[in-house]
Design a protein around this motif. Structure first.
Motif, PDB file in Angstrom:
ATOM      1  N   ALA A 148       4.344  14.413 -32.944  1.00  0.00           N
ATOM      2  CA  ALA A 148       5.537  13.567 -32.838  1.00  0.00           C
ATOM      3  C   ALA A 148       5.149  12.103 -32.712  1.00  0.00           C
ATOM      4  CB  ALA A 148       6.396  13.999 -31.652  1.00  0.00           C
ATOM      5  N   ALA A 149       3.953  11.846 -32.197  1.00  0.00           N
ATOM      6  CA  ALA A 149       3.486  10.459 -32.131  1.00  0.00           C
ATOM      7  C   ALA A 149       3.021  10.004 -33.501  1.00  0.00           C
ATOM      8  CB  ALA A 149       2.352  10.330 -31.122  1.00  0.00           C
ATOM      9  N   LYS A 179       4.670   9.785 -39.507  1.00  0.00           N
ATOM     10  CA  LYS A 179       5.042  11.056 -38.866  1.00  0.00           C
ATOM     11  C   LYS A 179       5.323  12.132 -39.897  1.00  0.00           C
ATOM     12  CE  LYS A 179       7.047   8.328 -35.254  1.00  0.00           C
ATOM     13  NZ  LYS A 179       6.645   8.506 -33.861  1.00  0.00           N
ATOM     14  N   LEU A 180       5.356  11.714 -41.153  1.00  0.00           N
ATOM     15  CA  LEU A 180       5.651  12.619 -42.271  1.00  0.00           C
ATOM     16  C   LEU A 180       4.359  12.895 -43.052  1.00  0.00           C
ATOM     17  CD1 LEU A 180       8.048  13.982 -43.828  1.00  0.00           C
ATOM     18  CD2 LEU A 180       8.236  11.865 -45.155  1.00  0.00           C
ATOM     19  N   TYR A 181       3.231  12.865 -42.360  1.00  0.00           N
ATOM     20  CA  TYR A 181       1.930  13.164 -42.982  1.00  0.00           C
ATOM     21  C   TYR A 181       1.501  12.087 -43.971  1.00  0.00           C
ATOM     22  CZ  TYR A 181       3.396  17.512 -40.843  1.00  0.00           C
ATOM     23  OH  TYR A 181       3.876  18.439 -39.939  1.00  0.00           O
ATOM     24  N   GLY A 182       2.167  10.927 -43.875  1.00  0.00           N
ATOM     25  CA  GLY A 182       1.795   9.778 -44.703  1.00  0.00           C
ATOM     26  C   GLY A 182       1.087   8.734 -43.858  1.00  0.00           C
ATOM     27  N   PRO A 183       0.817   7.567 -44.460  1.00  0.00           N
ATOM     28  CA  PRO A 183       0.075   6.531 -43.746  1.00  0.00           C
ATOM     29  C   PRO A 183       0.935   5.725 -42.769  1.00  0.00           C
ATOM     30  CG  PRO A 183       0.497   5.852 -46.007  1.00  0.00           C
ATOM     31  CD  PRO A 183       1.038   7.249 -45.868  1.00  0.00           C
ATOM     32  N   SER A 203       3.734  18.618 -29.436  1.00  0.00           N
ATOM     33  CA  SER A 203       4.636  18.577 -30.594  1.00  0.00           C
ATOM     34  C   SER A 203       3.898  19.158 -31.794  1.00  0.00           C
ATOM     35  CB  SER A 203       5.088  17.145 -30.863  1.00  0.00           C
ATOM     36  OG  SER A 203       3.989  16.267 -30.953  1.00  0.00           O
ATOM     37  N   PHE A 204       4.584  20.031 -32.501  1.00  0.00           N
ATOM     38  CA  PHE A 204       3.930  20.845 -33.515  1.00  0.00           C
ATOM     39  C   PHE A 204       4.236  20.391 -34.935  1.00  0.00           C
ATOM     40  CE2 PHE A 204       4.879  23.300 -29.700  1.00  0.00           C
ATOM     41  CZ  PHE A 204       3.592  23.598 -29.298  1.00  0.00           C
TER      42      PHE A 204
END
Ligand code: PMP
Length: 407
Positions: free
Chosen positions: A31-32, A227-231, A382-383
């Motif tokens: 989540a961070a 937080k969306l697996y991006g930079p 957070s997962f």
């Protein structure tokens, strides 16, 4: 329905191979900020090695290629959240800047002293402080929708707070501190019945669920790439086209103008009117790759995987005596906030770190929520899509160690 192939997904994330203090990394601080798949890293690398250049202003080949990739990312992000057009996607530095952009625009053109903004108790500081800055500058009021003990958004109270002076509702989709999913469709309908636009902080929603801004009816929707697996350094403000074009520019500079003389400057239409200066080109392309990665997944399988992790984590953690979970909302994303009688959250974080487990300890930039429960801080696990039950077992074992040490 096919299950999410977590083994395959884990192989996409190089960092998951590393060790921390000689133990396999268990990353539960999604989540961070979430980790990055190879596809994102590769896309960013490819631009820098292959065609990097400034965008929009070059006549040369590299500039055209970079511009195509940059604008292509915008197109795919529009598709990802089902925006009507790529013109409704403004690249920002992150959700924080996206919310500040709207606050600034509303402050300049739409708010009079005594006007009201409705937010909720579940907001991250980034959806509180920009409105407070406006309040102090303009004399507007902030109304806060309360939550119940379980962390549910109190809808009846919300309806009471909507009034003739309400100019905007700014509310989170998912609480980063408690995991609560707010009843957005109902929140938005009630606001629209009163002709009030709604800004949604979608930071914690887009990684976990399929978001359709048109089906939701959101007027603005903000999120961060990291937080969306991006930079890092890149985020999105979605805004309905007419609304975006009704707002004044946020910052002045190159790229956002149609023409400039010393007497008078005219501005481009959205999104470019809000993208002053050289943008985060490589990061935007990286976010495009993250969106491609997400789009290739089965979102129902993703949600099922994360909900199963959440249930498993809550069950395992409940076994630990003296552990209190904060936030048991009816509808919850895969975030668990808790305290342990035996130890302070920071001590817990430090000890589980030695077992390779990365979690968050603190107020999670949501101090009003901490105040609501009378604690200064919580521990938060957070997962994300790559987490497993075995990792939750490692966390649980580490928490038992904390108890032994402090008990
Ligand atoms: N809103 C929520 C719900 C968040 O979780 C965060 C990040 N913790 C933000 C806003 C701010 O995002 P950023 O720091 O990337 O701008």
């Amino acid at each position: 329905e096919a299950a999410l192939n977590v083994d395959r997904i884990r192989r996409d994330f190089p960092i998951l191979d590393r060790e921390v203090y000689g133990r396999p990394l268990v990353y539960l601080d999604n989540a961070a900020s979430a980790q990055k798949p190879r596809q994102v890293i590769q896309a960013m690398n490819d631009v820098m090695e292959g065609c990097y250049s400034n965008v929009h202003r070059g006549v040369h080949k590299l500039s055209q290629e970079s511009t195509d990739l940059y604008e292509g990312a915008r197109e795919r992000i529009a598709g990802f959240i089902n925006a009507d057009s790529a013109d409704e996607i403004v690249f920002t530095r992150g959700a924080t800047e996206a919310i500040n952009l709207v606050a600034n625009g509303f402050g300049q053109t739409r708010l009079q002293p005594g006007d009201e903004i409705v937010i909720s108790w579940l907001e991250h500081h980034s959806n509180i402080v920009p409105w407070q800055l406006l309040r102090d500058r303009l004399g507007i009021e902030i109304k806060v929708v309360p939550i119940d003990e379980q962390g549910n958004f109190l809808f009846e109270d919300y309806l009471q707070l909507l009034g003739p002076r309400t100019k905007l509702v700014a509310v989170t989709h998912v609480s980063n501190a408690l995991g609560t999913v707010t009843p957005l469709p109902e929140i938005i309908s009630a606001a629209h019945e009163r002709d009030v636009p709604v800004l949604v902080d979608g930071c914690q929603a887009v990684p976990h669920m399929k978001v359709d801004v048109q089906a939701l009816g959101a007027d603005f929707y903000a999120f961060s790439g990291h937080k969306l697996y991006g930079p890092t350094g890149i985020g999105v403000l979605y805004g309905r086209k007419d609304l975006l074009n009704s707002l004044p520019p946020y910052q002045g500079g190159g790229e956002m103008i149609s023409s400039v003389t010393f007497e008078r400057t005219t501005f481009k239409q959205a999104p470019h009117r809000f993208e002053a200066g050289t943008p985060a080109i490589v990061e935007a392309i990286g976010l495009g790759a993250a969106v491609d990665y997400m789009n290739a997944l089965d979102f129902e399988a993703l949600a099922a995987h994360e909900q199963a992790l959440l249930t498993y984590a809550e069950n395992r953690l409940s076994e630990i005596e003296g552990l209190t979970i904060f936030g048991q909302a009816r509808n919850k994303a895969a975030i668990v906030s808790f305290t342990l009688d035996a130890a302070h959250p920071h001590d817990i974080g430090t000890i589980v770190d030695r077992a390779g487990v990365a979690i968050r300890a603190g107020h999670h930039c949501a101090q009003p929520i901490m105040d609501r429960y009378g604690v200064a801080a919580t521990v938060r696990a957070s997962f994300g899509l790559y987490n497993t039950r075995a990792e939750i077992d490692t966390l649980t074992d580490a928490l038992h160690q904390v108890k032994e040490l402090f008990g």
